[in-house]
Design a protein around this motif. Structure first.
Motif, PDB file in Angstrom:
ATOM      1  N   UNK A 271       0.854  -1.188   0.000  1.00  0.00           N
ATOM      2  CA  UNK A 271       0.000   0.000   0.000  1.00  0.00           C
ATOM      3  C   UNK A 271       0.894   1.243   0.000  1.00  0.00           C
ATOM      4  N   UNK A 272       0.991   1.872  -1.166  1.00  0.00           N
ATOM      5  CA  UNK A 272       1.824   3.067  -1.332  1.00  0.00           C
ATOM      6  C   UNK A 272       1.052   4.270  -0.795  1.00  0.00           C
ATOM      7  N   UNK A 273       1.650   4.981   0.160  1.00  0.00           N
ATOM      8  CA  UNK A 273       0.966   6.090   0.832  1.00  0.00           C
ATOM      9  C   UNK A 273       1.874   7.323   0.829  1.00  0.00           C
ATOM     10  N   UNK A 274       1.568   8.327  -0.011  1.00  0.00           N
ATOM     11  CA  UNK A 274       2.403   9.534  -0.073  1.00  0.00           C
ATOM     12  C   UNK A 274       2.349  10.313   1.240  1.00  0.00           C
ATOM     13  N   UNK A 275       3.468  10.949   1.569  1.00  0.00           N
ATOM     14  CA  UNK A 275       3.494  11.886   2.680  1.00  0.00           C
ATOM     15  C   UNK A 275       2.845  13.198   2.249  1.00  0.00           C
ATOM     16  N   UNK A 276       2.410  14.025   3.219  1.00  0.00           N
ATOM     17  CA  UNK A 276       1.809  15.316   2.851  1.00  0.00           C
ATOM     18  C   UNK A 276       2.752  16.165   1.996  1.00  0.00           C
ATOM     19  N   UNK A 277       2.170  16.957   1.128  1.00  0.00           N
ATOM     20  CA  UNK A 277       2.961  17.815   0.252  1.00  0.00           C
ATOM     21  C   UNK A 277       3.868  18.730   1.074  1.00  0.00           C
ATOM     22  N   UNK A 278       5.105  18.856   0.637  1.00  0.00           N
ATOM     23  CA  UNK A 278       6.086  19.652   1.366  1.00  0.00           C
ATOM     24  C   UNK A 278       6.934  18.856   2.326  1.00  0.00           C
ATOM     25  N   UNK A 279       6.644  17.561   2.476  1.00  0.00           N
ATOM     26  CA  UNK A 279       7.443  16.718   3.369  1.00  0.00           C
ATOM     27  C   UNK A 279       8.817  16.452   2.761  1.00  0.00           C
ATOM     28  N   UNK A 280       9.770  16.150   3.619  1.00  0.00           N
ATOM     29  CA  UNK A 280      11.130  15.873   3.147  1.00  0.00           C
ATOM     30  C   UNK A 280      11.201  14.563   2.368  1.00  0.00           C
ATOM     31  N   UNK A 281      10.309  13.626   2.690  1.00  0.00           N
ATOM     32  CA  UNK A 281      10.278  12.340   2.012  1.00  0.00           C
ATOM     33  C   UNK A 281       9.023  12.230   1.161  1.00  0.00           C
ATOM     34  N   UNK A 282       9.047  11.302   0.182  1.00  0.00           N
ATOM     35  CA  UNK A 282       7.957  11.217  -0.789  1.00  0.00           C
ATOM     36  C   UNK A 282       6.794  10.366  -0.302  1.00  0.00           C
ATOM     37  N   UNK A 283       7.083   9.157   0.233  1.00  0.00           N
ATOM     38  CA  UNK A 283       6.007   8.236   0.565  1.00  0.00           C
ATOM     39  C   UNK A 283       6.542   7.108   1.437  1.00  0.00           C
ATOM     40  N   UNK A 284       5.615   6.316   1.976  1.00  0.00           N
ATOM     41  CA  UNK A 284       5.978   5.080   2.649  1.00  0.00           C
ATOM     42  C   UNK A 284       5.049   3.983   2.160  1.00  0.00           C
ATOM     43  N   UNK A 285       5.519   2.725   2.216  1.00  0.00           N
ATOM     44  CA  UNK A 285       4.770   1.615   1.639  1.00  0.00           C
ATOM     45  C   UNK A 285       4.926   0.368   2.508  1.00  0.00           C
ATOM     46  N   UNK A 286       3.933   0.050   3.333  1.00  0.00           N
ATOM     47  CA  UNK A 286       3.978  -1.223   4.064  1.00  0.00           C
ATOM     48  C   UNK A 286       3.687  -2.387   3.120  1.00  0.00           C
ATOM     49  N   UNK A 287       4.214  -3.560   3.446  1.00  0.00           N
ATOM     50  CA  UNK A 287       3.986  -4.737   2.605  1.00  0.00           C
ATOM     51  C   UNK A 287       3.919  -5.981   3.468  1.00  0.00           C
ATOM     52  N   UNK A 288       3.251  -6.999   2.911  1.00  0.00           N
ATOM     53  CA  UNK A 288       3.224  -8.323   3.510  1.00  0.00           C
ATOM     54  C   UNK A 288       3.265  -9.352   2.395  1.00  0.00           C
ATOM     55  N   UNK A 289       4.108 -10.379   2.568  1.00  0.00           N
ATOM     56  CA  UNK A 289       4.181 -11.475   1.611  1.00  0.00           C
ATOM     57  C   UNK A 289       4.020 -12.791   2.381  1.00  0.00           C
ATOM     58  N   UNK A 290       3.112 -13.646   1.901  1.00  0.00           N
ATOM     59  CA  UNK A 290       2.930 -14.976   2.478  1.00  0.00           C
ATOM     60  C   UNK A 290       3.113 -15.987   1.356  1.00  0.00           C
ATOM     61  N   UNK A 291       4.085 -16.886   1.526  1.00  0.00           N
ATOM     62  CA  UNK A 291       4.402 -17.885   0.510  1.00  0.00           C
ATOM     63  C   UNK A 291       4.352 -19.274   1.135  1.00  0.00           C
ATOM     64  N   UNK A 292       3.712 -20.198   0.423  1.00  0.00           N
ATOM     65  CA  UNK A 292       3.642 -21.591   0.852  1.00  0.00           C
ATOM     66  C   UNK A 292       4.098 -22.473  -0.295  1.00  0.00           C
ATOM     67  N   UNK A 293       4.898 -23.502  -0.007  1.00  0.00           N
ATOM     68  CA  UNK A 293       5.371 -24.381  -1.069  1.00  0.00           C
ATOM     69  C   UNK A 293       5.611 -25.780  -0.523  1.00  0.00           C
ATOM     70  N   UNK A 294       5.404 -26.780  -1.395  1.00  0.00           N
ATOM     71  CA  UNK A 294       5.651 -28.173  -1.069  1.00  0.00           C
ATOM     72  C   UNK A 294       6.601 -28.755  -2.095  1.00  0.00           C
ATOM     73  N   UNK A 295       7.669 -29.406  -1.638  1.00  0.00           N
ATOM     74  CA  UNK A 295       8.732 -29.843  -2.548  1.00  0.00           C
ATOM     75  C   UNK A 295       8.344 -31.039  -3.399  1.00  0.00           C
ATOM     76  N   UNK A 296       7.477 -31.908  -2.892  1.00  0.00           N
ATOM     77  CA  UNK A 296       7.030 -33.086  -3.646  1.00  0.00           C
ATOM     78  C   UNK A 296       5.738 -33.568  -3.009  1.00  0.00           C
ATOM     79  N   UNK A 297       4.620 -33.213  -3.631  1.00  0.00           N
ATOM     80  CA  UNK A 297       3.316 -33.465  -3.019  1.00  0.00           C
ATOM     81  C   UNK A 297       3.058 -34.947  -2.786  1.00  0.00           C
ATOM     82  N   UNK A 298       3.737 -35.853  -3.504  1.00  0.00           N
ATOM     83  CA  UNK A 298       3.466 -37.290  -3.381  1.00  0.00           C
ATOM     84  C   UNK A 298       4.630 -38.063  -2.773  1.00  0.00           C
ATOM     85  N   UNK A 299       5.761 -37.430  -2.586  1.00  0.00           N
ATOM     86  CA  UNK A 299       6.937 -38.148  -2.107  1.00  0.00           C
ATOM     87  C   UNK A 299       6.963 -38.273  -0.595  1.00  0.00           C
TER      88      UNK A 299
END
Length: 348
Positions: A271-299
């Motif tokens: 979620x990209x969220x700009x800082x108010x106009x005139x701020x020293x920085x441009x924006x901040x962006x929180x993130x979340x990644x969830x990954x699931x994997x199985x190496x061999x579903x039948x082994x």
């Protein structure tokens, strides 16, 4: 950790002025745009006897050339590793049909096709230095580890065809490559084919189906097909409010055994969220990644792994800024692992 604060402040200050790729004149009336990116990383791993360290993660130089509206090309090389990443001639007869001949990123999934300068997620595979136990592919069991290690999303020489049609509501991407990785010649009797078909809706949203008919040498030294197929949903786009990217994939874990299969799923939200106009920085962006994997579903020796990555990026200007990620990894029958990463992004 306190010692890092001055480093981060200096990095943000240096990135504060917008940096743009520079267009320069070239022979034969062509136009050349020169750009570069550098990414400096700090990682602290939770594994014993693995020291925290700084490293140059990337130092790339990109040269984009345009002869006219129909002909262009790119050369991109890794100045840190002394290797050519992309080098291709591009023909653009129409929006519905464009061709690249040379070396490019194969990338079935847009998650891997997206430029690393756009992605505040520091490591797509969720790696934890010191952890190397995922059967076949090594490292951690994650969506990014399987697609990267098995060659589904790599730089390779070959032929690429892409385009948009049906009033830009549909798009496709097809590659025919050697299937052997970066800069390598073919060693078997077939070519690797990957394809993606997308439908676009709601402005910045897209649903894609992708497949690969990859090939490699089996345990007897004969050419073996290694299929993979999946789907991807994207809602939103980079640096423009909420952004969601969801992937599901199944395929052959040929590095484990000729008949081993893997499956993987990943969801990433930003979620990209700009800082108010005139701020020293441009924006901040929180993130979340969830990954699931199985190496061999039948082994019997299959391993299931889950990576959860919370993070945040602070933008100084454009794509320049500092990102912090915490990769949390848990595998079946194993304790939890973690890796904390901070990366400075410089793009000009």
């Amino acid at each position: 950790m306190r010692a890092l604060i001055p480093v981060l402040l200096v990095g943000l200050a240096a990135a504060g002025a917008p940096a743009m790729a520079q267009e320069i004149s070239a022979r034969s009336g062509s136009r050349v745009v020169l750009g570069a990116r550098a990414q400096i990383q700090y990682e602290a791993s939770g594994e014993e006897d693995v020291p925290a360290t700084f490293s140059i993660r990337r130092a790339w130089v990109t040269i984009d050339g345009t002869l006219n509206d129909l002909v262009g090309g790119r050369v991109q090389f890794n100045a840190h590793g002394a290797s050519v990443l992309e080098a291709y001639l591009e023909l653009r007869p129409s929006e519905a049909f464009q061709v690249q001949i040379g070396q490019f990123k194969k990338a079935m999934s847009y998650f891997w096709l997206a430029a690393n300068s756009d992605l505040p997620l520091i490591e797509r595979d969720g790696r934890v230095t010191g952890v190397d136990h995922c059967p076949g592919v090594g490292g951690v069991c994650s969506f990014g580890q399987f697609t990267g290690s098995l060659g589904l999303d790599n730089y390779e020489p070959g032929l690429l065809m892409t385009g948009r049609f049906a009033n830009r509501r549909m798009g496709y991407r097809v590659t025919i490559t050697n299937g052997e990785g970066l800069g390598r010649k073919d060693v078997n009797t077939r070519k690797s084919v990957s394809a993606r078909l997308s439908t676009f809706f709601g402005g910045n949203s897209r649903l894609s189906a992708y497949l690969a008919l990859d090939e490699t040498l089996d345990s007897r030294g004969k050419t073996m097909g290694t299929p993979a197929y999946g789907a991807e949903l994207e809602v939103g786009t980079w640096r423009n409010g909420p952004h969601l990217l969801v992937n599901g994939l199944q395929g052959r874990n040929w590095k484990l055994a000729d008949d081993a299969n893997f499956s993987a799923f990943q969801v990433m939200g930003l979620w990209y969220r700009p800082f108010p106009e005139g701020s020293a920085l441009a924006a901040w962006e929180p993130l979340i990644r969830i990954s699931w994997a199985n190496s061999d579903a039948e082994g019997p020796g299959s391993v299931t792994g889950t990576v959860i990555t919370p993070g945040v990026m602070i933008y100084a200007a454009g794509r320049n800024g500092i990102s912090a990620n915490l990769d949390l990894y848990q595998a079946s029958g194993d304790r939890s692992h973690w890796s904390f990463k901070i990366q400075a992004f410089m793009f000009f």
